[in-house]
Design an enzyme around this catalytic site. Structure first.
Site, PDB file in Angstrom:
ATOM      1  N   GLY A  11      22.585  31.396 -12.686  1.00 41.55           N
ATOM      2  CA  GLY A  11      21.272  31.223 -13.250  1.00 41.55           C
ATOM      3  C   GLY A  11      20.581  30.141 -13.149  1.00 41.55           C
ATOM      4  N   ARG A  21      17.896  15.198  -9.152  1.00 38.33           N
ATOM      5  CA  ARG A  21      17.317  13.805  -9.249  1.00 38.33           C
ATOM      6  C   ARG A  21      18.380  12.803  -9.497  1.00 38.33           C
ATOM      7  NH1 ARG A  21      15.826  10.349 -13.200  1.00 38.33           N
ATOM      8  NH2 ARG A  21      13.973   8.996 -12.963  1.00 38.33           N
ATOM      9  N   THR A  24      20.988  12.551  -6.540  1.00 42.79           N
ATOM     10  CA  THR A  24      20.318  12.126  -5.309  1.00 42.79           C
ATOM     11  C   THR A  24      20.085  10.580  -5.462  1.00 42.79           C
ATOM     12  OG1 THR A  24      19.315  14.079  -5.033  1.00 42.79           O
ATOM     13  CG2 THR A  24      18.172  12.218  -3.861  1.00 42.79           C
ATOM     14  N   ARG A  25      19.476  10.069  -6.449  1.00 41.95           N
ATOM     15  CA  ARG A  25      19.048   8.604  -6.847  1.00 41.95           C
ATOM     16  C   ARG A  25      20.365   7.859  -6.998  1.00 41.95           C
ATOM     17  NH1 ARG A  25      13.097   8.677  -9.645  1.00 41.95           N
ATOM     18  NH2 ARG A  25      11.979   9.566  -7.913  1.00 41.95           N
ATOM     19  N   ARG A  72      22.241  34.461  -6.330  1.00 41.03           N
ATOM     20  CA  ARG A  72      23.506  34.697  -6.629  1.00 41.03           C
ATOM     21  C   ARG A  72      23.760  35.282  -5.144  1.00 41.03           C
ATOM     22  NH1 ARG A  72      24.062  34.742 -12.271  1.00 41.03           N
ATOM     23  NH2 ARG A  72      22.274  34.779 -13.337  1.00 41.03           N
ATOM     24  N   ASP A 103      30.357  29.012 -14.629  1.00 39.75           N
ATOM     25  CA  ASP A 103      31.476  29.196 -14.182  1.00 39.75           C
ATOM     26  C   ASP A 103      31.833  29.964 -12.889  1.00 39.75           C
ATOM     27  OD1 ASP A 103      33.407  28.385 -16.111  1.00 39.75           O
ATOM     28  OD2 ASP A 103      33.125  30.062 -17.503  1.00 39.75           O
ATOM     29  N   SER A 105      29.873  29.661 -10.222  1.00 43.81           N
ATOM     30  CA  SER A 105      29.602  28.599  -9.248  1.00 43.81           C
ATOM     31  C   SER A 105      30.804  27.948  -8.993  1.00 43.81           C
ATOM     32  CB  SER A 105      28.243  27.845  -9.647  1.00 43.81           C
ATOM     33  OG  SER A 105      27.277  28.596 -10.034  1.00 43.81           O
ATOM     34  N   THR A 125      24.004  25.622 -17.072  1.00 44.64           N
ATOM     35  CA  THR A 125      23.885  27.205 -17.522  1.00 44.64           C
ATOM     36  C   THR A 125      23.434  26.985 -19.035  1.00 44.64           C
ATOM     37  OG1 THR A 125      24.887  29.359 -17.811  1.00 44.64           O
ATOM     38  CG2 THR A 125      26.242  27.474 -17.902  1.00 44.64           C
ATOM     39  N   ASP A 127      23.969  29.444 -21.288  1.00 41.05           N
ATOM     40  CA  ASP A 127      24.834  29.932 -22.223  1.00 41.05           C
ATOM     41  C   ASP A 127      25.681  28.971 -23.012  1.00 41.05           C
ATOM     42  OD1 ASP A 127      23.503  32.371 -21.612  1.00 41.05           O
ATOM     43  OD2 ASP A 127      24.996  32.952 -20.275  1.00 41.05           O
ATOM     44  N   ASP A 129      28.743  28.698 -22.289  1.00 38.94           N
ATOM     45  CA  ASP A 129      30.249  29.081 -21.977  1.00 38.94           C
ATOM     46  C   ASP A 129      30.597  28.713 -20.590  1.00 38.94           C
ATOM     47  OD1 ASP A 129      28.409  31.037 -20.648  1.00 38.94           O
ATOM     48  OD2 ASP A 129      29.718  32.546 -20.849  1.00 38.94           O
ATOM     49  N   ARG A 154       8.481  34.434 -37.285  1.00 44.89           N
ATOM     50  CA  ARG A 154       8.721  34.362 -38.733  1.00 44.89           C
ATOM     51  C   ARG A 154       7.430  34.499 -39.541  1.00 44.89           C
ATOM     52  NH1 ARG A 154      12.122  32.207 -42.630  1.00 44.89           N
ATOM     53  NH2 ARG A 154      13.947  31.552 -41.247  1.00 44.89           N
ATOM     54  N   ARG A 162       8.730  42.224 -42.998  1.00 40.26           N
ATOM     55  CA  ARG A 162       9.383  43.068 -42.012  1.00 40.26           C
ATOM     56  C   ARG A 162      10.811  42.208 -41.748  1.00 40.26           C
ATOM     57  NH1 ARG A 162       4.931  44.845 -38.811  1.00 40.26           N
ATOM     58  NH2 ARG A 162       3.887  46.372 -40.195  1.00 40.26           N
ATOM     59  N   GLY A 170      23.296  35.834 -23.967  1.00 40.00           N
ATOM     60  CA  GLY A 170      24.390  35.456 -24.286  1.00 40.00           C
ATOM     61  C   GLY A 170      25.368  36.669 -24.317  1.00 40.00           C
ATOM     62  N   ARG A 171      25.750  37.085 -23.124  1.00 42.42           N
ATOM     63  CA  ARG A 171      26.635  38.390 -22.605  1.00 42.42           C
ATOM     64  C   ARG A 171      27.684  38.149 -23.275  1.00 42.42           C
ATOM     65  NH1 ARG A 171      25.416  39.259 -16.617  1.00 42.42           N
ATOM     66  NH2 ARG A 171      23.412  38.198 -17.182  1.00 42.42           N
TER      67      ARG A 171
HETATM   68  P1  ATP Z   1      25.355  31.686 -14.950  1.00 41.43           P
HETATM   69  O1  ATP Z   1      26.300  32.053 -15.853  1.00 41.43           O
HETATM   70  O2  ATP Z   1      24.692  30.398 -15.659  1.00 41.43           O
HETATM   71  O3  ATP Z   1      24.210  32.694 -14.374  1.00 41.43           O
HETATM   72  P2  ATP Z   1      27.283  31.177 -12.882  1.00 41.43           P
HETATM   73  O4  ATP Z   1      27.395  29.946 -11.744  1.00 41.43           O
HETATM   74  O5  ATP Z   1      28.390  31.537 -13.587  1.00 41.43           O
HETATM   75  O6  ATP Z   1      25.978  30.774 -13.703  1.00 41.43           O
HETATM   76  P3  ATP Z   1      27.354  33.567 -10.921  1.00 41.43           P
HETATM   77  O7  ATP Z   1      26.253  34.608 -10.869  1.00 41.43           O
HETATM   78  O8  ATP Z   1      28.729  34.151 -11.853  1.00 41.43           O
HETATM   79  O9  ATP Z   1      26.563  32.434 -12.013  1.00 41.43           O
HETATM   80  O10 ATP Z   1      27.911  32.681  -9.679  1.00 41.43           O
HETATM   81  C1  ATP Z   1      26.934  32.165  -9.131  1.00 41.43           C
HETATM   82  C2  ATP Z   1      27.223  32.184  -7.622  1.00 41.43           C
HETATM   83  O11 ATP Z   1      28.650  31.508  -7.531  1.00 41.43           O
HETATM   84  C3  ATP Z   1      27.679  33.675  -7.053  1.00 41.43           C
HETATM   85  O12 ATP Z   1      26.458  34.118  -7.004  1.00 41.43           O
HETATM   86  C4  ATP Z   1      28.534  33.448  -5.904  1.00 41.43           C
HETATM   87  O13 ATP Z   1      27.723  33.069  -4.844  1.00 41.43           O
HETATM   88  C5  ATP Z   1      29.449  32.211  -6.567  1.00 41.43           C
HETATM   89  N1  ATP Z   1      30.723  32.658  -6.840  1.00 41.43           N
HETATM   90  C6  ATP Z   1      30.865  33.264  -8.009  1.00 41.43           C
HETATM   91  N2  ATP Z   1      32.210  33.835  -8.421  1.00 41.43           N
HETATM   92  C7  ATP Z   1      32.942  33.507  -7.391  1.00 41.43           C
HETATM   93  C8  ATP Z   1      34.151  33.339  -6.743  1.00 41.43           C
HETATM   94  N3  ATP Z   1      35.401  34.042  -7.595  1.00 41.43           N
HETATM   95  N4  ATP Z   1      34.591  32.986  -5.468  1.00 41.43           N
HETATM   96  C9  ATP Z   1      33.472  32.546  -4.985  1.00 41.43           C
HETATM   97  N5  ATP Z   1      32.223  32.392  -5.126  1.00 41.43           N
HETATM   98  C10 ATP Z   1      31.939  32.709  -6.410  1.00 41.43           C
END
Ligand code: ATP
Length: 319
Positions: A11, A21, A24-25, A72, A103, A105, A125, A127, A129, A154, A162, A170-171
């Site tokens: 996300g 940035r 890269t820089r 994703r 996580d 990623s 991210t 969230d 977490d 508010r 109300r 936050g899942r």
């Molecule tokens: P957020 O929670 O903010 O969305 P995130 O990095 O946890 O971030 P995910 O959608 O869980 O988001 O993972 C992002 C991408 O990372 C996935 O679309 C996939 O390409 C890769 N990825 C996730 N899990 C794995 C895994 N177990 N092994 C390899 N690649 C993974």
């Protein structure tokens, strides 16, 4: 190392551009060349890559989202697909990869590391977490965006007597709900860390009402309950009027806060330094007030801990 690549994955989060940035820089400052991978791991498979120089990351520090795009890429969990990505990086003489994301990623980065590609992860991210850090880039902006929205909601809740229910992201973790709830003076926050007791919520509201508190704010994390469930229960079991606002993607957008841009820059510097020192295959993070790098296999021990004291304080002050 001579050449690194950077990508954003999962996300989007405010501050990802500031991190790109920064990477890269700072890398160019240290004498490296940099390539940007478009649309996360998907770009490694589509071979969608572009050189980045100082100018190509100009005018992005203040922008939300990620100018490299994100995705994703579900197929990236397949070993064959990971192998193809590693081969592509080698074919372009890329010596290391910086991944900005959450996580999931990080799992992708770990997989590439196992295939011999040095990687480092920058937490990005909203969230909050994630393992390996007590802070993720994007969280502060998201909390401030929610705060701004709750302040507006508010006004109406107060004027019309109300109960305003605000559903936030936050899942799996209630950090956004907890911190925005605290900052906005919510009466109740509902988070996945605590089982939701709908009856207790109603008793709480009715008690407040009997104490002449005519309007209430409830911030609910999507992982605790849906906003609709909360509103419906209140309507069915009390005489109070309740309204729902689902903030959705509003929380993910917007210019990064000062804190997020600063943390993005510090994380970026650390990520490049770690690669130059040859201590790669780790996640950069904030621990205490220090920016540290932790090997993937030890990252589990570090995370943003849900603050029970703050959770209690919200409810002690909210009435
Ligand atoms: P957020 O929670 O903010 O969305 P995130 O990095 O946890 O971030 P995910 O959608 O869980 O988001 O993972 C992002 C991408 O990372 C996935 O679309 C996939 O390409 C890769 N990825 C996730 N899990 C794995 C895994 N177990 N092994 C390899 N690649 C993974």
């Amino acid at each position: 190392i001579n050449k690194i690549a950077v990508l954003t994955s999962g996300g989007d989060a405010p501050g990802m551009n500031a991190a790109i940035r920064g990477v890269t820089r700072y890398a160019i400052y240290k004498g490296l060349s940099v390539e940007g991978i478009v649309r996360g791991y998907g770009g490694l498979l589509d071979e969608d890559i572009k050189p980045l120089d100082r100018r190509s990351v100009g005018e992005i520090i203040q922008r939300g989202g990620t100018f490299l795009r994100t995705a994703r890429c579900l197929e990236f969990i397949e070993p064959e697909v990971q192998k193809k990505a590693a081969e592509f990086l080698r074919s372009r003489q890329i010596d290391a990869l910086v991944v900005i994301g959450g996580d999931g990623s990080m799992k992708g980065a770990e997989a590439l590391s196992r295939l011999g590609i040095p990687t480092v992860v920058i937490p990005g991210t909203i969230d909050g977490d994630m393992v390996g850090t007590e802070y993720t880039v994007g969280f502060d902006t998201a909390v401030n965006t929610v705060l701004d929205s709750v302040n507006k909601i508010r006004d109406t809740a107060y004027s019309h007597d109300r109960v305003a229910v605000i559903e936030v992201m936050g899942r799996h973790a209630g950090f956004i709900a907890l911190y925005s709830g605290m900052a906005s003076g919510a009466e109740i926050v509902l988070t996945p860390e605590h089982p939701v007791d709908f009856q207790a919520v109603c008793s709480h509201l009715l008690e407040s009402h009997s104490m002449n508190k005519m309007s209430s704010i409830i911030v609910v994390a999507e992982g605790a309950a849906t906003g609709t469930e909360v509103v419906d229960y209140i309507k069915e079991h009390t005489y109070l009027q309740a309204n729902l606002t689902v903030l959705g993607y509003v929380q993910r957008g917007g210019s990064p806060s000062a804190y997020d841009s600063i943390m993005a820059g510090r994380f970026a510097q650390k990520a490049v330094d770690v690669l130059l020192e040859g201590k790669y295959n780790c996640v950069v993070g904030s621990v205490g007030r220090q920016v540290v790098a932790t090997p993937y296999e030890e990252a589990d021990k570090i995370r943003f801990v849900f603050d029970e004291g703050l959770y209690n304080l919200v409810h002690q002050l909210g009435r």
